[in-house]
Scaffold this motif. Structure first.
Motif, PDB file in Angstrom:
ATOM      1  N   GLY A 329      33.725 -16.482  82.694  1.00 37.78           N
ATOM      2  CA  GLY A 329      32.617 -15.523  83.289  1.00 37.78           C
ATOM      3  C   GLY A 329      31.326 -16.600  83.388  1.00 37.78           C
ATOM      4  N   ALA A 330      31.341 -17.907  83.522  1.00 35.03           N
ATOM      5  CA  ALA A 330      30.244 -18.634  83.551  1.00 35.03           C
ATOM      6  C   ALA A 330      30.436 -19.346  84.922  1.00 35.03           C
ATOM      7  CB  ALA A 330      30.173 -19.932  82.687  1.00 35.03           C
ATOM      8  N   ARG A 331      29.550 -19.009  85.918  1.00 36.93           N
ATOM      9  CA  ARG A 331      29.255 -20.045  87.061  1.00 36.93           C
ATOM     10  C   ARG A 331      29.573 -21.410  86.727  1.00 36.93           C
ATOM     11  NH1 ARG A 331      25.011 -17.014  91.246  1.00 36.93           N
ATOM     12  NH2 ARG A 331      26.708 -18.037  92.700  1.00 36.93           N
ATOM     13  N   VAL A 332      30.344 -22.031  87.813  1.00 37.91           N
ATOM     14  CA  VAL A 332      30.330 -23.445  87.576  1.00 37.91           C
ATOM     15  C   VAL A 332      29.782 -24.234  88.909  1.00 37.91           C
ATOM     16  CG1 VAL A 332      32.720 -23.605  88.585  1.00 37.91           C
ATOM     17  CG2 VAL A 332      31.930 -25.138  86.962  1.00 37.91           C
ATOM     18  N   VAL A 333      29.151 -25.402  88.626  1.00 39.63           N
ATOM     19  CA  VAL A 333      28.635 -26.496  89.471  1.00 39.63           C
ATOM     20  C   VAL A 333      29.737 -27.630  89.464  1.00 39.63           C
ATOM     21  CG1 VAL A 333      26.666 -27.918  90.286  1.00 39.63           C
ATOM     22  CG2 VAL A 333      26.270 -25.483  89.598  1.00 39.63           C
ATOM     23  N   VAL A 334      29.745 -28.064  90.444  1.00 35.70           N
ATOM     24  CA  VAL A 334      30.665 -29.386  90.494  1.00 35.70           C
ATOM     25  C   VAL A 334      30.217 -30.016  91.671  1.00 35.70           C
ATOM     26  CG1 VAL A 334      33.033 -30.258  91.049  1.00 35.70           C
ATOM     27  CG2 VAL A 334      32.948 -28.075  90.039  1.00 35.70           C
ATOM     28  N   ASN A 335      29.844 -31.493  91.449  1.00 35.70           N
ATOM     29  CA  ASN A 335      29.406 -32.247  92.380  1.00 35.70           C
ATOM     30  C   ASN A 335      30.261 -32.523  93.711  1.00 35.70           C
ATOM     31  OD1 ASN A 335      31.369 -33.704  90.239  1.00 35.70           O
ATOM     32  ND2 ASN A 335      31.349 -35.172  91.793  1.00 35.70           N
ATOM     33  N   ALA A 336      29.791 -32.138  94.854  1.00 33.57           N
ATOM     34  CA  ALA A 336      30.649 -32.259  96.223  1.00 33.57           C
ATOM     35  C   ALA A 336      31.530 -33.536  96.133  1.00 33.57           C
ATOM     36  CB  ALA A 336      29.752 -32.177  96.874  1.00 33.57           C
ATOM     37  N   SER A 337      32.581 -33.378  96.439  1.00 35.81           N
ATOM     38  CA  SER A 337      33.630 -34.735  96.246  1.00 35.81           C
ATOM     39  C   SER A 337      34.908 -34.432  97.193  1.00 35.81           C
ATOM     40  CB  SER A 337      33.994 -35.084  94.854  1.00 35.81           C
ATOM     41  OG  SER A 337      35.085 -35.852  95.054  1.00 35.81           O
ATOM     42  N   SER A 338      34.920 -35.017  98.392  1.00 34.85           N
ATOM     43  CA  SER A 338      36.116 -34.867  99.317  1.00 34.85           C
ATOM     44  C   SER A 338      37.445 -34.866  98.543  1.00 34.85           C
ATOM     45  CB  SER A 338      36.206 -35.896 100.365  1.00 34.85           C
ATOM     46  OG  SER A 338      36.276 -37.179  99.793  1.00 34.85           O
ATOM     47  N   LEU A 339      37.629 -35.656  97.333  1.00 33.16           N
ATOM     48  CA  LEU A 339      38.812 -35.620  96.391  1.00 33.16           C
ATOM     49  C   LEU A 339      38.819 -34.705  95.577  1.00 33.16           C
ATOM     50  CD1 LEU A 339      38.374 -39.497  95.146  1.00 33.16           C
ATOM     51  CD2 LEU A 339      39.896 -38.428  97.074  1.00 33.16           C
TER      52      LEU A 339
END
Length: 416
Positions: A329-339
């Motif tokens: 239930g936690a929103r997640v941020v991920v660094n933009a990465s084409s991989l």
């Protein structure tokens, strides 16, 4: 007076260094480099014994299979010693347990070039992965007595090639394109060469598959990611505060430096949000935070259920942390990465530009746009459901490889 003044300056020089911590650090670094050169300390970081380095251009011919199929397989899995919370080991051990559930006998062979006490790691595996019933031993000089052996990383692929000539069925469970772990150089080349050893490759995810095809010219069996929804689940429908971040400072592909700068900026914008850092020990965070250390999966689920959001950095394959946070239930941020984005297709992931400001802004979006109970429930339900399908596909691939022909193991069976 001039002489006395000069002597005074010389006397105070060490204290001047202490007042200039950057200068002191540079002097310490120079000393470390000189010691490293004089004592060849860099060899301690190399993960292989020299005798275990293999070469795809000098590989012996594979032995011919000489036995009929058998219902129960004896399988060996080579891995490096795990640490608590290691995602790669957790995924590997899930595959081992999947084979055990199908009635096969499994042995985990630990490879540690420094020869540390194996009992420490055996106890650790029993504590953190209690579902495993596999035998655990040190990799022997010659691997014999198994129908098949599975390497789990580029280092263990070299070990399997060097010590497993008596095994006709050799497989390689590839969770990431590991040459990308290093700058272009010897380590990159040694990791890349493992894909030419002729093993049967089982690739986790579409990114790994695509890179194996493009960079190494091999076609693996592809299996999908899963998410442990039995452990990570939505339990808190009420108040939440703060964010969680998994710190791996010594693993650059996990983006610790960018995350540290981003969290400092985030804290400046949102001092009311508690920042909880877990994982490896850190000493350079110059903003308010709570360090929780290494947490068990159940403890992580409780942490994620307290948080509004989390940060899961990865510059190669996607981190398992991302969907586990969503499931809780936690929103997640991920660094933009084409991989990373190849296998992270969940629409609830917030992709932040891979700069400190970009990540900080994405985290601000996550905490400033709270979800309703319905939205949070839908987000938690959107993750992949368990690892059973992945386990079944891996098991089927190993069984099919072994059915093509097996080595006689009963006559060679012994303690590894």
């Amino acid at each position: 007076m001039t002489r006395a003044k000069a002597e005074s300056v010389n006397f105070m020089a060490p204290f001047t260094v202490l007042r200039r911590p950057d200068l002191g650090k540079r002097l310490a670094r120079r000393l470390v480099r000189e010691l490293s050169r004089d004592f060849s300390l860099e060899q301690l970081d190399f993960p292989l014994l020299e005798r275990d380095i293999s070469d795809s251009l000098a590989m012996p011919s594979a032995i011919k299979s000489i036995t009929k199929a058998t219902d129960v397989l004896d399988l060996a899995w080579i891995c490096t010693p795990p640490s608590p919370g290691s995602g790669g080991h957790t995924t590997l051990f899930r595959m081992v347990h999947g084979m055990e559930k199908r009635g096969h006998r499994c042995t985990i062979l630990l490879y540690n070039r420094h020869g540390s006490d194996p009992q420490k790691y055996i106890s650790l595996i029993r504590q953190y992965w209690p579902e495993l019933s596999a035998n655990i031993a040190v990799v022997p000089d010659q691997i014999i007595g198994y129908h098949a052996c599975v390497a789990s990383s580029w280092e263990t692929a070299h070990v399997l090639a060097a010590r497993g000539a008596a095994i006709s069925r050799r497989l390689y469970f590839v969770q990431d394109y590991e040459p990308y772990f290093y700058p272009r150089g010897s380590m990159y080349a040694l990791a890349e060469d493992t894909y030419r050893f002729g093993f049967q490759h089982i690739a986790l995810g579409n990114m790994t598959t695509a890179l194996l095809r493009r960079e190494a010219g091999v076609t693996p069996v592809t299996v999908p990611f899963g998410c442990d929804v039995d452990t990570y689940k939505l339990e808190n429908h009420g108040h939440r505060n703060g964010i969680a971040f998994f710190a791996r400072p010594e693993t650059d592909r996990r983006g610790y430096l960018t995350a540290r700068l981003a969290l400092k900026e985030f804290n400046f914008r949102h001092p009311e949000q508690l920042i909880t850092v877990y994982g490896d020990r850190v000493s350079d965070l110059d903003f308010p935070h709570h360090h929780a250390g290494h947490l068990s999966p159940l403890e992580l689920n409780r942490l994620y259920n307290r948080c509004l959001a989390g940060l899961a950095m990865s510059y190669t394959n996607i981190s398992l942390v991302a969907e586990e946070m969503l499931a809780s239930g936690a929103r997640v941020v991920v660094n933009a990465s084409s991989l990373a984005s190849v296998d992270a297709t969940n629409s609830h992931i917030i992709w932040g530009p891979p700069t400190p400001t970009g990540i900080a802004s994405a985290l601000s979006t996550a905490v400033c746009s709270p979800l309703s109970n319905t939205e949070r429930t839908n987000m938690a339900r959107s993750v992949r459901k368990g690892w059973q399908h992945t386990q079944d596909l891996v098991a089927t691939a190993i069984e099919a490889t072994c059915r093509e022909g097996q080595t006689e193991v009963e006559s060679m069976k012994g303690s590894p």
